[in-house]
Design a protein around this motif. Sequence first.
Motif, PDB file in Angstrom:
ATOM      1  N   ASP A 124      65.051 -37.639  62.544  1.00 12.77           N
ATOM      2  CA  ASP A 124      64.067 -37.410  64.325  1.00 12.77           C
ATOM      3  C   ASP A 124      65.039 -37.895  65.336  1.00 12.77           C
ATOM      4  O   ASP A 124      65.273 -37.441  66.187  1.00 12.77           O
ATOM      5  CB  ASP A 124      62.813 -38.302  64.864  1.00 12.77           C
ATOM      6  N   CYS A 143      66.557 -33.929  65.185  1.00  9.43           N
ATOM      7  CA  CYS A 143      66.055 -32.959  64.637  1.00  9.43           C
ATOM      8  C   CYS A 143      67.169 -32.144  64.137  1.00  9.43           C
ATOM      9  O   CYS A 143      66.551 -31.384  64.294  1.00  9.43           O
ATOM     10  CB  CYS A 143      64.901 -32.373  64.860  1.00  9.43           C
ATOM     11  N   ASP A 168      62.945 -39.068  59.325  1.00 14.58           N
ATOM     12  CA  ASP A 168      61.429 -38.104  60.040  1.00 14.58           C
ATOM     13  C   ASP A 168      59.810 -38.913  59.076  1.00 14.58           C
ATOM     14  O   ASP A 168      59.939 -38.279  58.093  1.00 14.58           O
ATOM     15  CB  ASP A 168      60.940 -36.726  60.189  1.00 14.58           C
TER      16      ASP A 168
END
Length: 202
Positions: A124, A143, A168
């Motif tokens: 993330d 990302c 993530d």
Amino acid sequence: MKGKRYTAGSITSLNGIEHVRLRPALYFEDCFKENNLNSLLIGALCHAIDEYFDNHCSEIIMSAQSHSMYVKYDAGISLEESYDLTKAECIMTKIGACSNEKKHLEVGDEFCRVGMAVINAVSDRCELKTVSNKKAGHFIFECGKTVFKEISETDSSEGFTAINFDIDRGIFGDSTFDRNDIQLKIIELEKRLPPLRIGLLN
């Protein structure tokens, strides 16, 4: 299916980072097979190990908690620019660049199974700080894409790299880190790469 026709318009082209996030099992087979995130942490050591073979890296400090991992070592990632990207940013964002930038082929073959950009792609958020040749680099990625970049001069001649990854949760589900297995992997690495010191923080 009967009557279904495929045309050029049916083809979807994905860039490397998008493909990693869409098909993570193709890149992280060990994570899904072992049901933990340990291979991500070990995979993030590839640049440090490359520098170890040039006697530039003697110590690695790591931590792994829940879906976050941290790696720090006493060698910098090059901040030289090529095609408007520093080598550090290229390694962190371009699929395949990590292995291609290795100075030692055995590191690319054995210790760079997925590459830093692939690990970054399933994070993330990732923050990289590095000092190399009296330049300091600070990068933030989301990302796998650069959202912040700062390069400055520094008086420090001591190179280092510190990377923090927030993995993530939506990609790996309930998988976390297995500390006992990481300790075993560290012992094996230290046996193979003396006198490299690798520490795992609580």
